[in-house]
Each structure stands twice: as structure tokens, then as C-alpha cells.
Design a protein around this motif. Sequence first.
Motif, short mmCIF file in Angstrom:
data_model
loop_
_atom_site.label_atom_id
_atom_site.label_comp_id
_atom_site.label_asym_id
_atom_site.label_seq_id
_atom_site.Cartn_x
_atom_site.Cartn_y
_atom_site.Cartn_z
N GLY A 85 70.60 92.65 15.70
CA GLY A 85 69.82 92.31 16.89
C GLY A 85 69.90 93.36 17.97
O GLY A 85 69.91 93.04 19.15
N LEU A 86 69.97 94.64 17.59
CA LEU A 86 70.11 95.70 18.59
C LEU A 86 68.81 95.86 19.37
O LEU A 86 67.71 95.80 18.82
CB LEU A 86 70.47 97.02 17.91
CG LEU A 86 71.82 97.08 17.19
CD1 LEU A 86 72.08 98.50 16.73
CD2 LEU A 86 72.94 96.60 18.09
N GLN A 87 68.96 96.04 20.68
CA GLN A 87 67.83 96.29 21.56
C GLN A 87 68.13 97.50 22.43
O GLN A 87 69.27 97.73 22.84
CB GLN A 87 67.56 95.07 22.46
CG GLN A 87 67.13 93.81 21.72
CD GLN A 87 66.91 92.64 22.67
OE1 GLN A 87 67.04 92.79 23.88
NE2 GLN A 87 66.56 91.50 22.12
N ASP A 88 67.06 98.28 22.71
CA ASP A 88 67.22 99.37 23.65
C ASP A 88 67.37 98.82 25.06
O ASP A 88 67.24 97.61 25.30
CB ASP A 88 66.01 100.32 23.57
CG ASP A 88 66.04 101.12 22.27
OD1 ASP A 88 67.14 101.29 21.72
OD2 ASP A 88 64.97 101.56 21.81
N ARG A 89 67.60 99.71 26.03
CA ARG A 89 67.85 99.26 27.40
C ARG A 89 66.65 98.52 27.99
O ARG A 89 66.80 97.67 28.86
CB ARG A 89 68.20 100.46 28.27
CG ARG A 89 69.50 101.16 27.84
CD ARG A 89 69.84 102.31 28.73
NE ARG A 89 70.14 101.87 30.09
CZ ARG A 89 70.48 102.68 31.09
NH1 ARG A 89 70.55 103.98 30.87
NH2 ARG A 89 70.73 102.21 32.29
N ASP A 90 65.44 98.82 27.50
CA ASP A 90 64.26 98.13 28.02
C ASP A 90 63.99 96.82 27.30
O ASP A 90 62.97 96.18 27.55
CB ASP A 90 63.02 99.03 27.93
CG ASP A 90 62.77 99.50 26.49
OD1 ASP A 90 63.54 99.08 25.60
OD2 ASP A 90 61.82 100.28 26.27
N ALA A 126 78.90 88.01 24.38
CA ALA A 126 77.54 87.93 23.88
C ALA A 126 76.62 88.85 24.68
O ALA A 126 76.76 88.99 25.88
CB ALA A 126 77.04 86.49 23.96
N ARG A 127 75.63 89.48 23.96
CA ARG A 127 74.66 90.40 24.53
C ARG A 127 75.38 91.43 25.39
O ARG A 127 75.12 91.60 26.56
CB ARG A 127 73.59 89.62 25.31
CG ARG A 127 72.43 90.45 25.81
CD ARG A 127 71.83 91.31 24.77
NE ARG A 127 71.13 90.58 23.72
CZ ARG A 127 70.61 91.15 22.65
NH1 ARG A 127 70.74 92.46 22.48
NH2 ARG A 127 69.99 90.44 21.73
N GLU A 128 76.32 92.10 24.80
CA GLU A 128 77.12 93.10 25.51
C GLU A 128 76.49 94.47 25.32
O GLU A 128 75.94 94.79 24.27
CB GLU A 128 78.55 93.13 24.97
CG GLU A 128 79.51 93.99 25.74
CD GLU A 128 79.95 93.38 27.05
OE1 GLU A 128 80.63 94.06 27.83
OE2 GLU A 128 79.60 92.21 27.29
N SER A 129 76.57 95.28 26.35
CA SER A 129 76.04 96.63 26.25
C SER A 129 76.96 97.48 25.37
O SER A 129 78.18 97.37 25.42
CB SER A 129 75.93 97.26 27.64
OG SER A 129 74.98 96.59 28.42
N LEU A 130 76.33 98.33 24.55
CA LEU A 130 77.07 99.23 23.67
C LEU A 130 76.58 100.66 23.90
O LEU A 130 75.39 100.90 24.07
CB LEU A 130 76.86 98.86 22.19
CG LEU A 130 77.29 97.45 21.77
CD1 LEU A 130 76.86 97.19 20.34
CD2 LEU A 130 78.79 97.28 21.91
N TRP A 131 77.51 101.60 23.88
CA TRP A 131 77.17 103.01 24.03
C TRP A 131 77.10 103.64 22.65
O TRP A 131 78.02 103.54 21.86
CB TRP A 131 78.24 103.70 24.87
CG TRP A 131 78.08 105.19 24.99
CD1 TRP A 131 76.97 105.88 25.35
CD2 TRP A 131 79.10 106.15 24.73
NE1 TRP A 131 77.22 107.21 25.34
CE2 TRP A 131 78.54 107.42 24.97
CE3 TRP A 131 80.43 106.09 24.34
CZ2 TRP A 131 79.23 108.59 24.82
CZ3 TRP A 131 81.15 107.26 24.20
CH2 TRP A 131 80.55 108.50 24.44
N VAL A 132 75.93 104.24 22.34
CA VAL A 132 75.69 104.82 21.03
C VAL A 132 75.91 106.33 21.10
O VAL A 132 75.37 107.01 21.97
CB VAL A 132 74.25 104.54 20.54
CG1 VAL A 132 74.03 105.15 19.16
CG2 VAL A 132 74.00 103.05 20.51
N MET A 133 76.72 106.84 20.17
CA MET A 133 76.92 108.28 20.06
C MET A 133 76.92 108.65 18.59
O MET A 133 77.54 107.97 17.78
CB MET A 133 78.26 108.70 20.71
CG MET A 133 78.50 110.20 20.67
SD MET A 133 80.00 110.67 21.57
CE MET A 133 79.94 112.45 21.34
N VAL A 134 76.20 109.71 18.23
CA VAL A 134 76.10 110.16 16.85
C VAL A 134 76.91 111.45 16.70
O VAL A 134 76.70 112.41 17.45
CB VAL A 134 74.63 110.40 16.44
CG1 VAL A 134 74.57 110.92 15.01
CG2 VAL A 134 73.84 109.12 16.58
#
Length: 768
Positions: A85-90, A126-134
Amino acid sequence: MSPTPATGPSAGAAPLAGGPPRPGPLRDAATLLSGLPRVVLDSPGAVLVVDVGAGQVTYANSLAADLAPGARLPIDVLEWSALAGLQDRDGAPAAGPGSTMARIVAGEQVTGETVTAHRATRATSARESLWVMVLPLAGGASPLASSSLVLLLPLRDEVASVAAGSDVTGLTTAAVLASTTSFTISDARLPDRPLVWVNPAFETVTGYSAETAVGRNCRFLQGPGTDREHVARVRAALDAGRGVEQVLLNYRSDGSRFWNALSVSPLFDGQGTLTHFVAVQADVTAAVDAQRELASALALADAARADAEAAHREADTARRQAEAARERAESAWARVSLLAEVTGVLAATLDVEAATRQLCELVVPDLADWAVLTLVDTEGVLQATTLHRDGHEEEMERWLELRATTLARGSATADLLGTTVPRLIRPEEISAAREATPELPWEELDRLIAVVGLSSAMVMPVVARRRVLGTLSLVRGASGREYDTADLAVAVDLAKRAGLALDNARLYAAEHSTAVTLQRSLLPPVPEVAGLDAAAAYLPGNDRAEVGGDWYDVLDLPGGGTGLAIGDVMGHDLTAAASMGQLRSVLRSYAWEGGDPATVLDRLDQLVQGLGMADLATCVYARLDDAEGPDDEGAAGAATAGLGAPGGSRRLVWANAGHHPPLLRRPDGRVESLEGATSVLIGVDAPREGGRAQAERTLEPGSVLLLFTDGLIEARAQGIDPGLARVRATLAAHRPDDGCVALTRALASGLLALGQEDDVCLLAVRLL
């Protein structure tokens, strides 16, 4: 719902549900894991390894598995993102065109973006923000050459500082990782390899703020005592672009020293060029000190052994001295081993009664001929556990009875219950006690002492969190050896460790009891319904102190029908329990109106999504009526029918919202699964044409219907398929005349024998 088990080496080759394994370059999960740097595998966030060429997730750590329960590896990256259920910031799906995850599949660089997930993990709500780094893994081991490492790290409000001129620009707008692990990134392309990012744990461990550390080479942690050879080894590895692990003596900002277990891993871009180094620093001062103390003890033992050999060559007297020295060394080693064993054993149990019994078994006979552990329970009542090396159960029980009198007269144990000062009681003190307390029943005490023995004793307070929990008394009797100050030091250390373990066990017991009580209070009693034999059971999980979302219900509906429900709200916390209570109440209301199962679940889903009552839930709702069923007017039309006299066929109508299908045992013993009528989970916002599906079946008298939550078929010792086979076999072997209570007990016994992990709700109904 129970969380998906952590993904391990074998899971990397598991096929996706509904199809064969997808081909890919990473066919050997063990090779994959051996090529990953430990700094990544031990990450406190969710970690994925993505085969960019194949567009597949080939590895997921336990937190990543929690984000997307049900995902079986390898799995398409976008499919995994949808499950999570990943969502972008928008708010747009992170798996859509141009999204973060789509760009990862396309091989684009992602150096720091924020997404949100609809499920909670051990580290997030729940619905916590996650920081994505590759982090590209090009240049690593061969299986990793076409792969990238995707970190989804939990965020908090502070903003990371980044060195001027670094191109890791995504970090400047990302929140800092809320972790207890010290985690840093340095730029390998800049002169002197300066730090470009540090997390709050680095600031906590070293005392240096991010503003002070970023932009500098981390050699500022070194000091006069740092081993130059070790530093040179690290520098040589970094110059060569290799990973390195080294324990260094470092210094905090206040000048205090600490031993730093440093683990550095190189990161390469898509062209194989070294760009950054990722490092983890762990404070291992306690382990280093313990190792030095052990080495010192071994050195002393070796010295004592050498002295013994020299004394043996000189004279018999010297030989006796050497033997004594050897015995002292062996005694010291035995004490260290005992402390280690006590720590390991007590840390492995959360049961207070088991912990007290194990503690006594560990100290008798190695440290005492007999022992008494006295604890003050939460209501102020003294509870004692005793053990003698030779048994003497009756004498020890009588000793405890008489000791109740001595406690009231100022004994060592009574004194210690209000203080934290241990006592060493020598033989002369025991003799003096006779003159000081002539009123005590010394005649009977002497008779008991003659049997159990009492030459010297030690009494230590059992303390945890600055609170005296009780006392531990260790007694030498038949062995005749007196305790000394060295024995007392070991006993005090042992009592401290026991105090922490017992206090943790007490806290767990209290929390678990509260959780189970709350859970049971939310579940209804099974009503008596004419023509039916029904029984339900709730089995709380044994490895946690939380409430969950499992529930069942039996409704004696107006007009004679009977409603049956089983459900599972995702999560193991108060939110899940509260959501469960709301869902059960709403379902009862809609069922009471007489609607068919599909309509009841549809209306329940609409209310859940409209009011945000829960994240996700599974549910089966069934209605049991006479074979002809109620008329089209609902319950009012069935008022005269009911589930009247036993012996008639019944019509079962059910609808299933993502739950495991119920099982039906026919009168001839055949067991079948009530498939069909399956729709998406409650709370899933998915387009559907028309309402939910429902199915019906005519049941003969003697049929047994079993509804259950997934914890029943998910045990430690076996997978889901063997678990389901076990339940079906138990149901097939059940004799209906034994009653539904006997069936629920048999199912519970089988599960407990294998090792229950999750909460379980059972509902069994037999047609009379």
C-alpha cells in the motif's frame, strides 16, 4: 491478523502465490545473503534487494515482510508495492507510472524520497512515513551485480544535515532515521572522504552533533589511545574500495573513551564506480571489558597452575599450596560460568514460577546445599520457593513455616526486605542468635538443622529498578565449607541478575493477564439456540502481552434464524481490539435487521470505509435457517418457522470477506471446505461490480460447521498446509455425539502441542 513471518534465506526462492517461480539471476538466496554487507542485513528499517534487470524483489527482511504480508519471493516490485500500500507524498500509489517504485525498476537513482505505508511494522505506526533510499550494489558479489538495495526507513521530525557540495541532495529534505543503531554515510569521491550524513544514534553514542560531524573525516573520534595499526588497516581497506570490520578505541566529545565495533561497506553506482561508504558503529565497551576480565582471570589461573607445578617440584607443602591455588582458579571459573548460565536461563523465560524454580535449581548444589527464594507479590504477601540438594521436602516445608515466626523477630531476611545490603552469616553469628532470641523454638530448629545442615549462609536482596522484590538465601550445610567474601560477591551479582529477570517476568505476566482479560471481555458468550450445539473458544498467544483483533459471534436472530460470524482485524494492539469491538457491534446490528450475509458484509464494509473504523479485517458471516429459509420479507416472515425441532435439514447461506473458508463435517465423516462466496477484505477500497457474493448449502442433521481464525493453522512446527491438514484430520476424527466443546478442546490441544504463536478464535456448531 498474524504478521507474515520474516523472510529468510529459503524464502528468497519461494514461488509467488498462484504461479511457478519467476526466473531471475539470483537463484541462490544463500549466495545473495552472503554477499550483502552486515550493515544492511542488520538495518532497523525495511530492506529489499531488487533485481533491476528482472524488476523483482528477491530479498526482504522481517520489517519489509511485515509491510507486505502475503508476498512470496521473488515478486514483481510494483506488485510488492501494491501489497504494501505504498503511496507517494501526494497520496498517489507508489507503484504508478512515474512513481518512486516505478523509477527504481527503471534503474533511476533515488537518493531520498518520502512514501507512506498503510500497514504498521514493529518500528512504525499505521500510515507512517518512510524514507526511501536506493543503494546500487554494482561491483559487489556476482549475484548482486544487477541488483540494488532499497531501504525504507521510519522517519521522525528532525532534518538530517548534509555536507556542502555533496550530491546526496535527497537527504536534506528527508527526516532522520529513528534508530538506536549508529549509521553514517561518507562520500568516497570527495577529498578525505568526509561524512555527508549521520543519524541521531551517532550523535547519542559519540556526543557529536550532526552539524559538528558532517563535512569531516570521522578520524575526529580517534585519540591518544587509538591503535595506529588498526587505523591503518581501516584506511588501507577504504583506499582499496573494500569493506572492513575493526574494533577501535574511540573518544566521545566529552573525552570519555568507548570501544567502537566499526563495520564499513562500499557502495557503487550503476557504472561500478565507488561513490560512498556506509558504516555502522556499535558501542561494545562492555563486551571488550568482559573479554579483558576473562583474559585476566585465565592468566591468573595459568599463573596459579604454574605456581602449583613449581611448588610440586620443591616440596609437599608447596604442592598443597599449588593445589589450593588451582582450586581457587577453578572455583572462580565455575562462578563465572554459573553467572553466565543463570543469565541465559532466566532471560529465556517470562514465567515467574518457572523462573524462581530454575534459579534454585541453578544454585543448588553448585553454590549452595540448599536455597530459599522469598518474593513479595503485588499484594504484599510473601511467597517462598526452596530446594535442598538431598530433597528433604518435608523438613524444608517445616523450615518455611517456622521462618514465618523468625521473620517477625528481625531475622536477616526480614532486615533485607527493607534494604539493599547483603549479609554474610558466619557460624559464630548463628550461635549468637541463640542467645539473642531465646524465645524462638530452638529445639525444633536444631532438629531441622541436624537434617538439612547449616554451617554458614548468605542473604542477598533481590532488587530490580530500585525496588526490593525479595531475598535469596544460600546455605552451606553438609558440605561444611564456609562462605567467604568472594562467594558473597558472586551471590550478589547473581541476585541482581535474578531480580531483573523476575521483574521482567512479573511485568510480562501482568500485561499478558490484562490483555487476555480485555480480549475475553470483548467476546460474547455463546447463547443456547434450539436445535444447535455450539461452542466457542479464544486461545491467547503465549509469546506476547498484547490484545488482538480475533473475534466470533453467535446471534439468535428474530424469526428463528441463527447468525454465525468469525473475523480478524489486522494488528495486535488496543487499536485492533477497539476496531474489533466496533466491527462486531455493527455486524450484529445489520444481522439483526434480517439481511442476507452478502448484504450484511457490504453494509459493514461501507461503514468501515466511511468512518475509518479499522485498517483491514477479514470476516465470514453465515445465516442458518430451516431448509425452506425465511421469506423475502426477512426476519418477520420467518417468525413462525425458526430453527424448530431437531432433526430437520437446514439452509446455510454465507459470504466470505477474505477469511479462511469454514470447514464442514458431514454426518458420514467427510470434511470439506466451504469455498466460494469469497470477496475482498473489509476496508479494502477496491472497485466491485454489484454486491459481494454469497453461497448456500443444505446441511443435514449431524453436520458440524467449524469457523476459525488463521492462528489455528499457523504453528511454529509446521506451515499453513500441514496445519490445515491437521485441523481437517481432527474434525474428521471427531465424534459429533461428544459435543462441540470436546471438538474445540481437541483442536486447542493439538495447536498447543506444536507451539502456538498467534491468537486463535474457534466457533463450532452441530446440527441436532
